[in-house]
Design a protein around this motif. Sequence first.
Motif, short mmCIF file in Angstrom:
data_model
loop_
_atom_site.label_atom_id
_atom_site.label_comp_id
_atom_site.label_asym_id
_atom_site.label_seq_id
_atom_site.Cartn_x
_atom_site.Cartn_y
_atom_site.Cartn_z
N THR A 72 86.62 43.32 36.19
CA THR A 72 86.63 43.78 34.80
C THR A 72 85.92 45.12 34.64
O THR A 72 86.05 45.78 33.61
CB THR A 72 85.94 42.75 33.88
N GLY A 73 85.16 45.50 35.65
CA GLY A 73 84.39 46.73 35.55
C GLY A 73 83.13 46.61 34.73
O GLY A 73 82.43 47.60 34.52
N ARG A 132 83.33 55.25 39.24
CA ARG A 132 84.19 55.39 38.08
C ARG A 132 84.89 54.06 37.86
O ARG A 132 85.58 53.55 38.76
CB ARG A 132 85.21 56.49 38.31
N ARG A 133 84.70 53.49 36.71
CA ARG A 133 85.13 52.12 36.48
C ARG A 133 86.65 51.96 36.52
O ARG A 133 87.16 50.95 36.98
CB ARG A 133 84.57 51.62 35.15
N SER A 134 87.39 52.96 36.08
CA SER A 134 88.84 52.80 36.00
C SER A 134 89.51 52.93 37.37
O SER A 134 90.46 52.21 37.68
CB SER A 134 89.42 53.85 35.05
N SER A 168 77.11 45.84 28.66
CA SER A 168 77.59 45.20 27.44
C SER A 168 77.42 46.16 26.28
O SER A 168 76.87 47.25 26.42
CB SER A 168 76.84 43.89 27.18
N GLY A 169 77.91 45.76 25.14
CA GLY A 169 77.76 46.59 23.95
C GLY A 169 78.41 47.95 24.11
O GLY A 169 79.50 48.07 24.64
N ARG A 170 77.70 48.98 23.72
CA ARG A 170 78.27 50.33 23.71
C ARG A 170 78.57 50.84 25.12
O ARG A 170 79.39 51.73 25.31
CB ARG A 170 77.34 51.30 23.00
N THR A 171 77.89 50.29 26.13
CA THR A 171 78.13 50.76 27.50
C THR A 171 79.39 50.15 28.09
O THR A 171 79.82 50.55 29.17
CB THR A 171 76.95 50.45 28.42
N SER A 172 79.98 49.19 27.41
CA SER A 172 81.19 48.56 27.93
C SER A 172 82.32 49.56 28.04
O SER A 172 83.24 49.36 28.84
CB SER A 172 81.60 47.40 27.03
N SER A 173 82.27 50.64 27.26
CA SER A 173 83.36 51.62 27.29
C SER A 173 82.99 52.88 28.08
O SER A 173 83.78 53.80 28.17
CB SER A 173 83.74 52.01 25.87
N SER A 174 81.81 52.91 28.68
CA SER A 174 81.41 54.07 29.48
C SER A 174 82.30 54.19 30.71
O SER A 174 82.64 53.19 31.33
CB SER A 174 79.95 53.95 29.91
#
Length: 123
Positions: free
Chosen positions: A75-76, A52-54, A25-31
């Motif tokens: 959702t990753g 790798r989330r994507s 969550s938070g800033r790690t949501s875009s890692s």
Amino acid sequence: QVPLVESGGGLVQAGGSLRLSCAASGRTSSSSVLGWFRQAPGKEREFVASIRRSTGNKYYADSVKGRFTISRDITGSTVYLQMNSLKPEDTAVYYCAAGALPGRTYLEDFDSWGQGTQVTVSS
């Protein structure tokens, strides 16, 4: 808000299974990458697996290949570590980590860490 929260650790007999979860969550949501490390008593923290989330590309340490599986939800934002055929040497605190570059295995490649969850495998 804690950026990475692990759950699912516990005590299991050798040969058993456990599944760990890590909610980002938070800033790690875009890692780009979420991974797992572990640290046994008296030893250095070591890479276990990452995803790798994507793309869902996965990376494993040789010591866990064929026994552990890393996966993510649709959702990753949640990553799982399914651990099968556990051995006493798998006993450690397991940490979830977030990073930017896929395929990396060094601690310095990950910039956010969870609090850790204890996994104990009895013989």
